[in-house]
Structure formats: C-alpha cells, structure tokens
Design a protein around this motif. Sequence first.
Motif, PDB file in Angstrom:
ATOM      1  N   GLY A 155       0.864  -1.213   0.160  1.00  0.00           N
ATOM      2  CA  GLY A 155       0.021   0.120  -0.051  1.00  0.00           C
ATOM      3  C   GLY A 155       0.788   1.164   0.053  1.00  0.00           C
ATOM      4  N   SER A 156       0.319   2.355   0.260  1.00  0.00           N
ATOM      5  CA  SER A 156       1.260   3.606   0.297  1.00  0.00           C
ATOM      6  C   SER A 156       2.207   3.343   1.514  1.00  0.00           C
ATOM      7  CB  SER A 156       0.144   4.828   0.453  1.00  0.00           C
ATOM      8  OG  SER A 156      -0.538   4.658   1.627  1.00  0.00           O
ATOM      9  N   LEU A 157       3.335   4.167   1.156  1.00  0.00           N
ATOM     10  CA  LEU A 157       4.371   3.945   2.235  1.00  0.00           C
ATOM     11  C   LEU A 157       4.370   5.262   3.061  1.00  0.00           C
ATOM     12  CD1 LEU A 157       7.340   2.857   0.000  1.00  0.00           C
ATOM     13  CD2 LEU A 157       5.899   1.507   1.285  1.00  0.00           C
ATOM     14  N   SER A 158       4.563   4.940   4.350  1.00  0.00           N
ATOM     15  CA  SER A 158       4.623   5.933   5.280  1.00  0.00           C
ATOM     16  C   SER A 158       6.109   6.452   5.498  1.00  0.00           C
ATOM     17  CB  SER A 158       4.317   5.616   6.763  1.00  0.00           C
ATOM     18  OG  SER A 158       5.033   4.584   7.249  1.00  0.00           O
ATOM     19  N   LEU A 159       6.455   7.756   6.095  1.00  0.00           N
ATOM     20  CA  LEU A 159       7.935   8.362   6.329  1.00  0.00           C
ATOM     21  C   LEU A 159       8.535   7.066   6.607  1.00  0.00           C
ATOM     22  CD1 LEU A 159       7.049  11.495   7.583  1.00  0.00           C
ATOM     23  CD2 LEU A 159       8.617  11.264   5.329  1.00  0.00           C
ATOM     24  N   LYS A 160       8.120   6.091   7.660  1.00  0.00           N
ATOM     25  CA  LYS A 160       9.113   5.336   8.312  1.00  0.00           C
ATOM     26  C   LYS A 160       9.076   3.946   7.427  1.00  0.00           C
ATOM     27  CE  LYS A 160       9.022   2.425  12.460  1.00  0.00           C
ATOM     28  NZ  LYS A 160       8.466   1.908  13.810  1.00  0.00           N
ATOM     29  N   GLU A 161       8.078   3.554   6.704  1.00  0.00           N
ATOM     30  CA  GLU A 161       8.362   2.453   5.666  1.00  0.00           C
ATOM     31  C   GLU A 161       9.063   2.823   4.783  1.00  0.00           C
ATOM     32  OE1 GLU A 161       3.859   0.538   6.519  1.00  0.00           O
ATOM     33  OE2 GLU A 161       4.169   2.236   5.311  1.00  0.00           O
TER      34      GLU A 161
END
Length: 421
Positions: free
Chosen positions: A98-104
């Motif tokens: 799915g969409s990536l967060s800053l951490k991912e």
Amino acid sequence: VGSSFCAPSRLSCEGMGSEEASKLRSAAITGGRPWIFSFVISGLALTLVAIGESGIIPGEKAAPIPNDVPTRNDNFTPFEREMLNISSWTNTETGFPGSLSLKEAALCDPHEQVRLKGDLYTCEDDPTCLKCTNAGYKDRVNFQIEDWNQEEDKRSRYSLYKKFRGRDTLVLMAVNLGQIHLWLNWVCSCEANGIEPRDMTVMIATDENAYDVIVKAGFVAIPPNNHTISPQWGGRQGRHDHSYVNNLVWLSAIEILSLGYELILHDVDTVWKKNPLPFLRNVSTNLDVLTQLAPVWTMMGTANTGFVYLKCNARVMAFVQTLINLIPIKETSDQRLFNTVLRHHKMRQIRWMNLPDRLFPRLLHRKSSKNYPHALMGHAVSNSKTRKLTSVGMYYFNESCTVYNESLDVCKGLDMKDCNL
C-alpha cells in the motif's frame, strides 16, 4: 550447435559462392518473413541449413501436437479469464505495498536505499529524514495538508470534480497570479489549435486574483481558502513556492483518482499543439505512469514532473499517496521525490516510461531555431519561460486570443526577444 534469426535483406555467408548465397536469400525471402538459420559446426566445416517459420527443415514432417495440449485461448475457467485483465489483480496478492509512510519508505536509511550522487535524502540520525528537513518548510507543509483536509472544503471539491461525470480523463493544474499569463498562454494555445479544454480541466487557484481570472475564463476552479501562495512568485525553480503549489496538485490528484478518473498533471508553462489524450490513452494500455523526459542527474532519475499521465489503478493510487505522505521531507524539488519513490525497491512494479521528446519536447533554450514539427505539446522548463516559448513560436497570449487581458500581459510594450520572464 547454435541458431539465430537472420534478416533476409542482409543475409551473406562467408565461404559461400555468390550463386548459393543468392539462392539462400531467395528462399529466405519467400513469404516475406525472416527464417531461422541453424549453424552446425562439425570439425572445421560450417553447414548452414534454412529452417522454415514452422520450426522444421523443409521436406520434414512436423511432430504431431498431443491431444492434451490446449491451444492458445482454450480451457480457461471463468475466473482465469477474468484474471487475464491485470487491472483485476490486487496489490496484496502481487506483493505490491500500500502507500508507504515516512517510516516505511525510510529514504534516509543507507541500508535500505541506493544512494546516488548528490542525493537530497541523507540524514545520519533519522531514516525518515524528518530531523534533517528545514523546520520552516515542515511547519508550512503540515499547515497546508491540515487546511486542505477540512471536511467542508473537501465536500466542496468533490462536488466540483463530479461536474466532469462522463469524462474518463481530467487535466489538473495549479496557478498563482504571478504565473497566470503562462496559464492563459496554454488556454490560448488550445484555442488556436482547435482544442476545447474547459470540459476536462480542474484548476487550483492559489490566490484570489488568480481564482477570478480562471473563473472568468470559464474554467472550474478550486478556491484558495487558506492555502495561498505568494501572488508575486513568477515560476522560478528552486523556491519553496514551487513546491507548495505542486503539493496542492498531488493532494487534489489523489481525490480525483479515487473517483475513477485518469489524470494529466502538468505545469502551466506548457502549450498544446494537439490534444495529447488520444495518443496517451493508446500508448498506456500496459503502463501505469507516463512522464516527460528530464535527463538531468540532479533529479535522481529521468522522470519530469512538468508533464505526467496517471492511469487509475491501485498501484498508481499507492504511488501518489506515498508522494503525499513524503511531502514533509520534499523541500524544493518535486522531481527528486518523484524519481526517488519511482525507483524505491517496494515500488518496482510500477510500469512507467518516459514520453518521446519529439512528441513531448522540453523547451530548453531562449534562442532556438527548432520548430518541433511533430510536437503534441511543449514545456518551457527552468526559467525565462516566455522567451523560450516565443523562440519556438509557442507563445499564443496576444490580442487574437479571446481570453487575452492586456493588464496580465507581462511582456506588453517589450520586444518579445527581450521578455525573459
């Protein structure tokens, strides 16, 4: 023992007499198709045998096809037939995130990402890059996103998007007063070339004066509310104003994609010589993203975000949402972030290509003798945009255009070769 394809028109075999070579060429040309040639090395002798397109040597019989081997389109179950359309494949079952967060995304983790020369995203103490991002920029961006997501404003925007029911592709741009002459030049280019853009274009106004001009010209516009950008900014690159304007484009893009539309996003320093939509639809059958070319190493890739075509599918939605999630670390360059996410190891299933420069040229020079005979559009990159457009005959904002406004003509009273804005 080996084999290769040999084009009949270029066939010549060392060691053969001219008569034998001529016969072989004639045999190969029969039927108008290339043949396969099998080369068998035995001791020092080289034997060339022409093999027909059926895969057997002429005069020999083909092996029978077993009864239990299905022909190309036979024996698909209804579910398999449905799955032949790859748009029905979910991100989960293909391993696409799915969409990536800053951490991912971890753009500043040297163990996760490939580092390129001059890479913008480096931060030794924080894999998310946040600790190394300009504090003033982060505060402004957080306010932008919070303001954009106000429920009442969101409902208003969706009511605007739904005015385009029946269209499958929309055009999306954002503009302030300082660049309004460039946007009007795009409108005038459409008018001069017989294209009606109003029934497919969503504009984002970043100040009240720009909003008034857009609406007066007959276009659908999202009003500025609190997300205003300096009206004086004239489009110069490397400024946070440029970044703030494009943040709004991506925030709107994810909303429009969620309604099922495909999207063209482009900067306002663009002209259309012919409607590019039919070409884009035809070449994007097996692609997710098409972009103009940006062959500059400082952009961390070759995608130019000045002209982007997005298909509507789950991969593109995840990609665009990731760009939005990473806006707080973007700072001044959209293209660096776009290219960095595009090559991210978790985004490798995005099917993407650059558009050919002959059809989608970048206007690079203030003085140019090029006339771009095949161009569907033109994009004045970097600075001195009106000069670049003028030098190739793509400046249409003049008295012959119905939306011309003398008070907005930044080159009024100047020789066009001296108008470097």
